[in-house]
Design a protein around this motif. Sequence first.
Motif, PDB file in Angstrom:
ATOM      1  N   UNK A   1       0.837  -1.166   0.075  1.00 36.86           N
ATOM      2  CA  UNK A   1      -0.036   0.035  -0.045  1.00 36.86           C
ATOM      3  C   UNK A   1       0.831   1.406   0.098  1.00 36.86           C
ATOM      4  N   UNK A   2       0.338   2.405  -0.692  1.00 35.91           N
ATOM      5  CA  UNK A   2       1.043   3.402  -0.717  1.00 35.91           C
ATOM      6  C   UNK A   2       0.496   4.550   0.253  1.00 35.91           C
ATOM      7  N   UNK A   3       1.247   4.874   1.291  1.00 39.77           N
ATOM      8  CA  UNK A   3       0.756   5.838   2.223  1.00 39.77           C
ATOM      9  C   UNK A   3       1.115   7.424   1.914  1.00 39.77           C
ATOM     10  N   UNK A   4       1.628   7.598   0.885  1.00 38.57           N
ATOM     11  CA  UNK A   4       2.009   9.099   0.592  1.00 38.57           C
ATOM     12  C   UNK A   4       0.882   9.702  -0.293  1.00 38.57           C
ATOM     13  N   UNK A   5       0.616  11.110   0.304  1.00 40.09           N
ATOM     14  CA  UNK A   5      -0.447  11.498  -0.239  1.00 40.09           C
ATOM     15  C   UNK A   5      -0.063  12.227  -1.860  1.00 40.09           C
ATOM     16  N   UNK A   6      -1.143  12.178  -2.658  1.00 39.58           N
ATOM     17  CA  UNK A   6      -0.726  12.536  -4.022  1.00 39.58           C
ATOM     18  C   UNK A   6      -0.397  13.951  -4.069  1.00 39.58           C
ATOM     19  N   UNK A   7       0.094  14.590  -5.182  1.00 37.34           N
ATOM     20  CA  UNK A   7       0.735  15.911  -5.081  1.00 37.34           C
ATOM     21  C   UNK A   7      -0.388  16.952  -5.012  1.00 37.34           C
ATOM     22  N   UNK A   8      -1.436  16.650  -5.474  1.00 36.13           N
ATOM     23  CA  UNK A   8      -2.760  17.546  -5.163  1.00 36.13           C
ATOM     24  C   UNK A   8      -3.046  17.773  -3.840  1.00 36.13           C
ATOM     25  N   UNK A   9      -3.029  16.794  -3.003  1.00 32.41           N
ATOM     26  CA  UNK A   9      -3.243  16.811  -1.645  1.00 32.41           C
ATOM     27  C   UNK A   9      -2.269  17.713  -1.065  1.00 32.41           C
ATOM     28  N   UNK A  10      -1.039  17.236  -1.461  1.00 26.15           N
ATOM     29  CA  UNK A  10       0.204  18.033  -0.772  1.00 26.15           C
ATOM     30  C   UNK A  10       0.157  19.579  -0.954  1.00 26.15           C
ATOM     31  N   UNK A  11      -0.166  19.872  -2.126  1.00 26.37           N
ATOM     32  CA  UNK A  11      -0.187  21.225  -2.416  1.00 26.37           C
ATOM     33  C   UNK A  11      -1.315  21.983  -1.653  1.00 26.37           C
ATOM     34  N   UNK A  12      -2.450  21.508  -1.676  1.00 27.40           N
ATOM     35  CA  UNK A  12      -3.698  22.052  -0.794  1.00 27.40           C
ATOM     36  C   UNK A  12      -3.180  21.900   0.660  1.00 27.40           C
ATOM     37  N   UNK A  13      -2.426  20.970   1.301  1.00 25.79           N
ATOM     38  CA  UNK A  13      -2.161  20.717   2.554  1.00 25.79           C
ATOM     39  C   UNK A  13      -1.329  21.822   2.974  1.00 25.79           C
ATOM     40  N   UNK A  14      -0.213  22.095   2.291  1.00 26.85           N
ATOM     41  CA  UNK A  14       0.727  23.123   2.311  1.00 26.85           C
ATOM     42  C   UNK A  14      -0.170  24.518   2.450  1.00 26.85           C
ATOM     43  N   UNK A  15      -1.014  24.750   1.542  1.00 19.79           N
ATOM     44  CA  UNK A  15      -1.595  25.901   1.468  1.00 19.79           C
ATOM     45  C   UNK A  15      -2.507  26.199   2.721  1.00 19.79           C
ATOM     46  N   UNK A  16      -3.316  25.104   3.198  1.00 18.16           N
ATOM     47  CA  UNK A  16      -3.981  25.087   4.235  1.00 18.16           C
ATOM     48  C   UNK A  16      -3.247  25.247   5.504  1.00 18.16           C
ATOM     49  N   UNK A  17      -2.271  24.609   5.732  1.00 18.91           N
ATOM     50  CA  UNK A  17      -1.328  24.879   6.842  1.00 18.91           C
ATOM     51  C   UNK A  17      -1.049  26.247   7.091  1.00 18.91           C
ATOM     52  N   UNK A  18      -0.379  26.577   5.903  1.00 25.02           N
ATOM     53  CA  UNK A  18       0.156  27.991   5.920  1.00 25.02           C
ATOM     54  C   UNK A  18      -1.054  29.054   6.246  1.00 25.02           C
ATOM     55  N   UNK A  75      -9.909  10.110   0.310  1.00 23.42           N
ATOM     56  CA  UNK A  75      -8.819  10.119   0.762  1.00 23.42           C
ATOM     57  C   UNK A  75      -7.914  11.196   0.703  1.00 23.42           C
ATOM     58  N   UNK A  76      -8.222  11.933  -0.266  1.00 25.19           N
ATOM     59  CA  UNK A  76      -7.470  13.214  -0.556  1.00 25.19           C
ATOM     60  C   UNK A  76      -8.126  14.062   0.434  1.00 25.19           C
ATOM     61  N   UNK A  77      -9.496  13.990   1.008  1.00 27.33           N
ATOM     62  CA  UNK A  77      -9.741  15.233   1.658  1.00 27.33           C
ATOM     63  C   UNK A  77      -9.493  14.882   3.221  1.00 27.33           C
ATOM     64  N   UNK A  78      -9.127  13.686   3.666  1.00 20.80           N
ATOM     65  CA  UNK A  78      -8.697  13.368   5.067  1.00 20.80           C
ATOM     66  C   UNK A  78      -7.838  14.161   5.529  1.00 20.80           C
ATOM     67  N   UNK A  79      -6.693  14.418   5.149  1.00 17.55           N
ATOM     68  CA  UNK A  79      -5.752  15.339   5.866  1.00 17.55           C
ATOM     69  C   UNK A  79      -6.060  16.626   5.983  1.00 17.55           C
ATOM     70  N   UNK A  80      -6.700  17.096   5.108  1.00 18.96           N
ATOM     71  CA  UNK A  80      -7.161  18.375   5.256  1.00 18.96           C
ATOM     72  C   UNK A  80      -8.489  18.620   6.247  1.00 18.96           C
TER      73      UNK A  80
END
Length: 402
Positions: A1-18, A75-80
Amino acid sequence: MNFEYNQKTKDLLARLNAFMDSHVYPNERLYHEQVCADRWGNPPIIDELKEKARAAGLWNLFLPDSEHGAGLTNVEYAPLCEVMGRAHFSPQIFNCAAPDTGNIETIERYGTQEQKARWLPGMLDGTIRSAFAMTEPEVASSDATNIRSSIVRDGDDYVINGHKWWISGVGDPRCELLIFMGKTDPQAPKHKQQSMILVPLKTPGIEVIRPMTVFGYDDAPHGHMEIRFENVRVPASSILLGEGRGFEIAQGRLGPGRIHHCMRLIGLAERCLELMCRRVSKRVAFGRPIGEQSVTLERIAESRILIDQARLLTLKAAYMMDTVGNKEARAEIAMIKVAAPNMACKVIDWAIQAHGAAGVSQDFVLANYYAHARKIRFADGPDEVHRNQIGRLELAKYAEAT
Protein backbone atom coordinates in the motif's frame (compact mmCIF):
# COMPACT_ATOMS: atom_id res chain seq x y z
CA MET A 1 0.00 0.00 0.00
CA ASN A 2 1.12 3.52 -0.77
CA PHE A 3 0.66 5.80 2.23
CA GLU A 4 1.98 8.92 0.52
CA TYR A 5 -0.49 11.69 -0.31
CA ASN A 6 -0.70 12.63 -3.98
CA GLN A 7 0.67 15.93 -5.23
CA LYS A 8 -2.76 17.59 -5.36
CA THR A 9 -3.29 16.82 -1.68
CA LYS A 10 0.23 17.91 -0.74
CA ASP A 11 -0.24 21.27 -2.44
CA LEU A 12 -3.58 21.91 -0.76
CA LEU A 13 -2.20 20.72 2.58
CA ALA A 14 0.71 23.16 2.38
CA ARG A 15 -1.62 26.04 1.56
CA LEU A 16 -4.09 25.05 4.28
CA ASN A 17 -1.39 24.74 6.96
CA ALA A 18 0.01 28.12 5.97
CA PHE A 19 -3.47 29.64 6.24
CA MET A 20 -4.03 28.10 9.67
CA ASP A 21 -0.66 29.42 10.88
CA SER A 22 -1.22 32.91 9.50
CA HIS A 23 -4.91 33.46 10.14
CA VAL A 24 -6.65 30.88 12.31
CA TYR A 25 -4.42 30.13 15.30
CA PRO A 26 -3.53 33.83 15.85
CA ASN A 27 -7.26 34.68 15.94
CA GLU A 28 -8.48 31.93 18.27
CA ARG A 29 -8.59 34.17 21.31
CA LEU A 30 -10.32 36.95 19.35
CA TYR A 31 -12.96 34.50 18.14
CA HIS A 32 -13.78 33.39 21.69
CA GLU A 33 -13.82 37.00 22.90
CA GLN A 34 -16.31 37.95 20.17
CA VAL A 35 -18.53 34.98 21.03
CA CYS A 36 -18.50 35.98 24.70
CA ALA A 37 -19.43 39.53 23.74
CA ASP A 38 -22.42 38.41 21.65
CA ARG A 39 -23.32 34.80 22.50
CA TRP A 40 -25.78 34.19 19.65
CA GLY A 41 -24.42 36.64 17.12
CA ASN A 42 -22.10 36.17 14.19
CA PRO A 43 -18.45 36.69 15.24
CA PRO A 44 -17.05 39.26 12.75
CA ILE A 45 -13.71 37.44 12.55
CA ILE A 46 -15.44 34.46 10.90
CA ASP A 47 -16.68 36.47 7.91
CA GLU A 48 -13.29 38.16 7.63
CA LEU A 49 -11.48 34.82 7.51
CA LYS A 50 -14.04 33.26 5.18
CA GLU A 51 -13.26 35.91 2.58
CA LYS A 52 -9.55 35.19 2.95
CA ALA A 53 -10.12 31.43 2.63
CA ARG A 54 -12.25 31.87 -0.48
CA ALA A 55 -9.60 34.14 -2.02
CA ALA A 56 -6.96 31.51 -1.21
CA GLY A 57 -8.93 28.81 -3.04
CA LEU A 58 -9.59 26.90 0.20
CA TRP A 59 -13.37 26.69 -0.15
CA ASN A 60 -15.90 23.81 -0.25
CA LEU A 61 -13.06 21.31 -0.14
CA PHE A 62 -15.37 18.58 1.19
CA LEU A 63 -17.49 18.19 -1.96
CA PRO A 64 -16.52 15.12 -4.03
CA ASP A 65 -17.45 14.75 -7.69
CA SER A 66 -19.08 18.15 -7.82
CA GLU A 67 -18.73 21.19 -10.03
CA HIS A 68 -19.10 23.30 -6.88
CA GLY A 69 -16.21 21.87 -4.85
CA ALA A 70 -12.60 20.82 -5.15
CA GLY A 71 -13.52 17.37 -6.49
CA LEU A 72 -11.45 15.59 -3.87
CA THR A 73 -11.81 11.93 -2.98
CA ASN A 74 -12.32 10.96 0.64
CA VAL A 75 -8.66 9.94 0.88
CA GLU A 76 -7.55 13.29 -0.54
CA TYR A 77 -9.86 15.23 1.77
CA ALA A 78 -8.91 13.33 4.95
CA PRO A 79 -5.66 15.16 5.84
CA LEU A 80 -7.23 18.52 4.97
CA CYS A 81 -10.24 17.87 7.19
CA GLU A 82 -7.84 16.80 9.94
CA VAL A 83 -5.97 20.11 9.77
CA MET A 84 -9.22 22.08 9.86
CA GLY A 85 -10.23 20.07 12.94
CA ARG A 86 -7.24 21.36 14.92
CA ALA A 87 -9.27 24.44 15.86
CA HIS A 88 -12.87 23.57 16.70
CA PHE A 89 -14.35 26.64 14.99
CA SER A 90 -12.20 26.63 11.85
CA PRO A 91 -14.11 24.29 9.47
CA GLN A 92 -16.77 26.98 8.94
CA ILE A 93 -14.04 29.35 7.74
CA PHE A 94 -13.57 27.05 4.74
CA ASN A 95 -17.31 26.30 4.38
CA CYS A 96 -16.57 22.74 5.47
CA ALA A 97 -18.51 22.63 8.75
CA ALA A 98 -21.14 20.17 9.86
CA PRO A 99 -24.06 19.92 9.52
CA ASP A 100 -23.89 22.05 6.36
CA THR A 101 -21.54 19.63 4.62
CA GLY A 102 -23.95 16.73 4.99
CA ASN A 103 -26.95 18.88 4.11
CA ILE A 104 -25.31 20.26 0.97
CA GLU A 105 -24.41 16.76 -0.18
CA THR A 106 -27.95 15.58 0.60
CA ILE A 107 -29.61 18.32 -1.44
CA GLU A 108 -27.12 17.96 -4.28
CA ARG A 109 -27.59 14.18 -4.38
CA TYR A 110 -31.32 13.86 -3.69
CA GLY A 111 -32.87 17.27 -4.32
CA THR A 112 -34.94 18.41 -7.29
CA GLN A 113 -33.66 21.13 -9.60
CA GLU A 114 -36.03 23.57 -7.88
CA GLN A 115 -34.74 22.63 -4.41
CA LYS A 116 -31.14 22.92 -5.54
CA ALA A 117 -31.74 26.31 -7.16
CA ARG A 118 -33.36 27.67 -4.00
CA TRP A 119 -30.93 26.44 -1.36
CA LEU A 120 -27.56 25.43 -2.77
CA PRO A 121 -26.26 28.84 -3.96
CA GLY A 122 -26.46 30.42 -0.49
CA MET A 123 -25.13 27.31 1.25
CA LEU A 124 -22.22 26.89 -1.16
CA ASP A 125 -21.49 30.60 -0.90
CA GLY A 126 -21.47 30.40 2.91
CA THR A 127 -24.05 33.15 3.32
CA ILE A 128 -26.63 30.84 4.88
CA ARG A 129 -26.35 27.80 7.14
CA SER A 130 -28.56 24.83 7.88
CA ALA A 131 -29.43 22.13 10.40
CA PHE A 132 -30.57 18.50 10.42
CA ALA A 133 -33.64 17.76 12.56
CA MET A 134 -33.80 14.06 13.42
CA THR A 135 -33.19 13.38 17.15
CA GLU A 136 -36.21 13.39 19.49
CA PRO A 137 -36.39 13.50 23.32
CA GLU A 138 -39.30 11.08 23.72
CA VAL A 139 -37.69 8.11 21.96
CA ALA A 140 -34.31 6.38 21.68
CA SER A 141 -33.18 8.12 18.52
CA SER A 142 -30.24 5.77 18.09
CA ASP A 143 -32.90 3.76 16.27
CA ALA A 144 -34.18 6.14 13.60
CA THR A 145 -37.26 3.99 13.03
CA ASN A 146 -38.47 5.13 16.49
CA ILE A 147 -39.08 8.68 15.27
CA ARG A 148 -42.58 9.94 16.16
CA SER A 149 -42.69 13.29 14.38
CA SER A 150 -45.26 13.37 11.60
CA ILE A 151 -45.27 14.71 8.05
CA VAL A 152 -48.85 14.58 6.74
CA ARG A 153 -49.98 15.46 3.22
CA ASP A 154 -52.75 18.07 3.09
CA GLY A 155 -53.59 19.10 -0.45
CA ASP A 156 -50.62 20.91 -1.97
CA ASP A 157 -48.82 21.07 1.40
CA TYR A 158 -47.31 18.89 4.07
CA VAL A 159 -48.13 19.60 7.72
CA ILE A 160 -45.36 18.85 10.22
CA ASN A 161 -45.74 18.15 13.93
CA GLY A 162 -43.03 16.99 16.28
CA HIS A 163 -40.54 17.61 19.05
CA LYS A 164 -36.80 17.61 18.27
CA TRP A 165 -33.65 18.30 20.25
CA TRP A 166 -29.86 18.42 19.81
CA ILE A 167 -30.49 20.19 16.50
CA SER A 168 -26.99 21.54 15.92
CA GLY A 169 -26.49 24.83 14.09
CA VAL A 170 -29.87 26.45 14.72
CA GLY A 171 -28.28 28.97 17.08
CA ASP A 172 -26.30 30.51 14.24
CA PRO A 173 -28.09 33.68 13.05
CA ARG A 174 -27.35 32.63 9.46
CA CYS A 175 -29.26 29.34 9.80
CA GLU A 176 -32.20 29.40 7.38
CA LEU A 177 -32.95 25.77 6.53
CA LEU A 178 -33.84 22.57 8.37
CA ILE A 179 -33.82 19.11 6.84
CA PHE A 180 -36.56 17.48 8.89
CA MET A 181 -37.05 13.73 9.30
CA GLY A 182 -40.46 12.40 10.27
CA LYS A 183 -43.02 9.74 9.43
CA THR A 184 -45.32 10.05 6.44
CA ASP A 185 -46.82 6.55 6.77
CA PRO A 186 -46.62 4.78 10.18
CA GLN A 187 -48.24 1.68 8.62
CA ALA A 188 -45.63 1.18 5.91
CA PRO A 189 -42.79 -1.35 6.22
CA LYS A 190 -40.36 -0.38 8.99
CA HIS A 191 -37.79 1.39 6.81
CA LYS A 192 -40.34 3.00 4.46
CA GLN A 193 -42.25 5.00 7.07
CA GLN A 194 -39.85 7.95 7.26
CA SER A 195 -39.42 10.88 4.91
CA MET A 196 -37.22 13.98 4.78
CA ILE A 197 -38.48 17.42 3.94
CA LEU A 198 -36.94 20.87 3.55
CA VAL A 199 -38.29 23.39 6.06
CA PRO A 200 -37.32 27.08 6.16
CA LEU A 201 -36.47 27.92 9.77
CA LYS A 202 -38.73 30.98 9.84
CA THR A 203 -41.84 29.00 8.88
CA PRO A 204 -44.76 29.71 11.29
CA GLY A 205 -45.20 27.02 13.95
CA ILE A 206 -41.50 26.47 14.65
CA GLU A 207 -40.57 27.30 18.24
CA VAL A 208 -36.95 27.21 19.35
CA ILE A 209 -37.28 26.32 23.04
CA ARG A 210 -33.71 26.40 24.35
CA PRO A 211 -30.09 25.53 23.61
CA MET A 212 -28.98 22.20 25.06
CA THR A 213 -25.65 22.24 26.89
CA VAL A 214 -22.79 19.76 26.73
CA PHE A 215 -21.17 19.57 30.18
CA GLY A 216 -22.36 23.14 30.66
CA TYR A 217 -21.19 24.43 27.26
CA ASP A 218 -23.94 25.89 25.08
CA ASP A 219 -21.66 25.90 22.01
CA ALA A 220 -22.84 29.39 21.04
CA PRO A 221 -23.33 30.65 18.43
CA HIS A 222 -23.72 27.23 16.76
CA GLY A 223 -25.85 25.69 19.49
CA HIS A 224 -27.76 22.43 19.85
CA MET A 225 -31.39 23.46 20.06
CA GLU A 226 -34.59 21.93 21.34
CA ILE A 227 -37.38 22.76 18.90
CA ARG A 228 -41.12 22.19 18.74
CA PHE A 229 -43.02 21.98 15.46
CA GLU A 230 -46.77 22.65 15.63
CA ASN A 231 -48.76 22.49 12.40
CA VAL A 232 -45.80 23.71 10.38
CA ARG A 233 -46.96 23.93 6.76
CA VAL A 234 -44.62 23.73 3.76
CA PRO A 235 -45.31 23.11 0.04
CA ALA A 236 -45.48 19.48 -1.07
CA SER A 237 -42.58 20.24 -3.41
CA SER A 238 -40.35 20.44 -0.32
CA ILE A 239 -40.21 16.65 0.11
CA LEU A 240 -36.82 15.08 -0.62
CA LEU A 241 -36.80 12.23 -3.16
CA GLY A 242 -40.38 11.19 -2.28
CA GLU A 243 -42.38 9.75 0.59
CA GLY A 244 -40.84 6.78 2.38
CA ARG A 245 -37.27 7.53 1.26
CA GLY A 246 -36.07 9.18 4.48
CA PHE A 247 -34.22 6.20 5.91
CA GLU A 248 -32.49 5.65 2.58
CA ILE A 249 -31.40 9.30 2.47
CA ALA A 250 -30.19 9.12 6.08
CA GLN A 251 -27.93 6.19 5.30
CA GLY A 252 -26.47 8.02 2.32
CA ARG A 253 -25.97 11.19 4.35
CA LEU A 254 -24.47 9.74 7.52
CA GLY A 255 -21.57 7.77 6.01
CA PRO A 256 -19.55 10.82 4.90
CA GLY A 257 -20.69 12.76 7.98
CA ARG A 258 -19.37 10.07 10.32
CA ILE A 259 -15.94 9.88 8.73
CA HIS A 260 -15.66 13.68 8.60
CA HIS A 261 -16.21 13.77 12.38
CA CYS A 262 -13.37 11.29 12.74
CA MET A 263 -11.02 13.22 10.49
CA ARG A 264 -11.60 16.40 12.49
CA LEU A 265 -11.17 14.59 15.83
CA ILE A 266 -7.78 13.29 14.75
CA GLY A 267 -6.72 16.87 14.12
CA LEU A 268 -8.17 17.92 17.48
CA ALA A 269 -6.26 15.15 19.25
CA GLU A 270 -3.04 16.13 17.46
CA ARG A 271 -3.49 19.69 18.65
CA CYS A 272 -4.06 18.56 22.24
CA LEU A 273 -1.02 16.29 22.14
CA GLU A 274 0.99 19.29 20.95
CA LEU A 275 -0.38 21.42 23.81
CA MET A 276 0.45 18.65 26.28
CA CYS A 277 4.02 18.33 25.04
CA ARG A 278 4.60 22.08 25.19
CA ARG A 279 3.14 22.28 28.69
CA VAL A 280 5.14 19.44 30.23
CA SER A 281 8.36 20.69 28.65
CA LYS A 282 8.09 23.98 30.54
CA ARG A 283 6.60 22.97 33.90
CA VAL A 284 8.77 21.67 36.75
CA ALA A 285 7.57 19.42 39.56
CA PHE A 286 9.69 17.66 42.19
CA GLY A 287 12.88 19.08 40.77
CA ARG A 288 12.55 18.17 37.10
CA PRO A 289 10.33 18.92 34.09
CA ILE A 290 7.02 17.09 34.11
CA GLY A 291 7.91 15.79 30.66
CA GLU A 292 10.72 13.71 32.18
CA GLN A 293 8.37 11.87 34.52
CA SER A 294 7.79 8.31 33.33
CA VAL A 295 4.01 8.51 33.57
CA THR A 296 4.01 11.59 31.32
CA LEU A 297 6.30 9.95 28.77
CA GLU A 298 4.05 6.90 28.69
CA ARG A 299 0.97 9.05 28.07
CA ILE A 300 2.69 10.98 25.30
CA ALA A 301 3.81 7.73 23.66
CA GLU A 302 0.38 6.13 24.01
CA SER A 303 -1.23 9.26 22.53
CA ARG A 304 1.05 9.07 19.52
CA ILE A 305 0.17 5.40 19.02
CA LEU A 306 -3.58 5.95 19.39
CA ILE A 307 -3.68 8.94 17.03
CA ASP A 308 -1.72 7.14 14.31
CA GLN A 309 -3.88 4.03 14.65
CA ALA A 310 -7.03 6.13 14.25
CA ARG A 311 -5.59 7.96 11.27
CA LEU A 312 -4.72 4.74 9.47
CA LEU A 313 -8.16 3.28 10.12
CA THR A 314 -9.76 6.50 8.87
CA LEU A 315 -7.71 6.39 5.70
CA LYS A 316 -8.65 2.75 5.14
CA ALA A 317 -12.35 3.60 5.51
CA ALA A 318 -11.92 6.59 3.18
CA TYR A 319 -10.13 4.41 0.60
CA MET A 320 -12.92 1.85 0.67
CA MET A 321 -15.59 4.55 0.34
CA ASP A 322 -13.75 5.82 -2.73
CA THR A 323 -13.21 2.40 -4.32
CA VAL A 324 -16.11 0.11 -3.36
CA GLY A 325 -18.69 2.58 -2.03
CA ASN A 326 -20.16 3.55 1.32
CA LYS A 327 -22.26 0.41 1.69
CA GLU A 328 -19.30 -1.95 1.30
CA ALA A 329 -17.27 0.28 3.64
CA ARG A 330 -19.92 0.29 6.37
CA ALA A 331 -17.87 -1.87 8.77
CA GLU A 332 -14.81 0.36 8.41
CA ILE A 333 -16.92 3.51 8.84
CA ALA A 334 -18.49 2.02 11.98
CA MET A 335 -15.09 1.00 13.36
CA ILE A 336 -13.54 4.43 12.98
CA LYS A 337 -16.70 6.10 14.34
CA VAL A 338 -16.09 4.12 17.56
CA ALA A 339 -12.30 4.39 17.59
CA ALA A 340 -11.73 8.08 16.85
CA PRO A 341 -13.95 9.72 19.50
CA ASN A 342 -12.72 7.30 22.19
CA MET A 343 -9.14 8.00 21.18
CA ALA A 344 -9.71 11.75 21.27
CA CYS A 345 -11.35 11.59 24.70
CA LYS A 346 -8.37 9.71 26.11
CA VAL A 347 -5.72 11.98 24.56
CA ILE A 348 -7.53 15.16 25.60
CA ASP A 349 -8.03 13.80 29.11
CA TRP A 350 -4.29 13.19 29.43
CA ALA A 351 -3.61 16.70 28.10
CA ILE A 352 -5.95 18.11 30.74
CA GLN A 353 -4.13 16.14 33.44
CA ALA A 354 -0.80 17.48 32.24
CA HIS A 355 -2.11 21.05 32.56
CA GLY A 356 -3.31 20.51 36.12
CA ALA A 357 -6.24 22.61 37.29
CA ALA A 358 -5.64 25.00 34.40
CA GLY A 359 -6.69 22.23 32.03
CA VAL A 360 -10.31 22.38 33.16
CA SER A 361 -10.43 26.18 33.23
CA GLN A 362 -11.60 28.72 30.69
CA ASP A 363 -8.00 29.78 30.04
CA PHE A 364 -7.39 26.73 27.85
CA VAL A 365 -9.44 25.03 25.15
CA LEU A 366 -9.01 21.52 26.54
CA ALA A 367 -12.19 21.25 28.62
CA ASN A 368 -14.27 22.51 25.71
CA TYR A 369 -12.54 20.10 23.33
CA TYR A 370 -13.14 17.18 25.70
CA ALA A 371 -16.84 18.04 25.85
CA HIS A 372 -16.96 18.09 22.05
CA ALA A 373 -15.11 14.77 21.65
CA ARG A 374 -17.33 13.08 24.23
CA LYS A 375 -20.41 14.37 22.42
CA ILE A 376 -19.29 12.77 19.16
CA ARG A 377 -19.62 9.35 20.80
CA PHE A 378 -23.37 9.96 20.38
CA ALA A 379 -23.50 12.03 17.19
CA ASP A 380 -24.48 10.10 14.05
CA GLY A 381 -25.12 7.00 16.13
CA PRO A 382 -23.79 5.94 19.55
CA ASP A 383 -20.86 3.57 20.06
CA GLU A 384 -23.17 0.71 20.99
CA VAL A 385 -25.04 0.80 17.67
CA HIS A 386 -21.82 0.80 15.67
CA ARG A 387 -20.31 -2.00 17.75
CA ASN A 388 -23.43 -4.10 17.21
CA GLN A 389 -23.18 -3.53 13.47
CA ILE A 390 -19.49 -4.45 13.43
CA GLY A 391 -20.22 -7.60 15.45
CA ARG A 392 -23.05 -8.71 13.16
CA LEU A 393 -20.94 -8.14 10.04
CA GLU A 394 -18.09 -10.11 11.56
CA LEU A 395 -20.36 -13.02 12.51
CA ALA A 396 -21.87 -13.03 9.03
CA LYS A 397 -18.49 -13.86 7.50
CA TYR A 398 -18.45 -17.20 9.31
CA ALA A 399 -22.13 -17.91 8.83
CA GLU A 400 -21.62 -17.69 5.08
CA ALA A 401 -18.57 -19.95 5.28
CA THR A 402 -20.53 -22.71 7.00
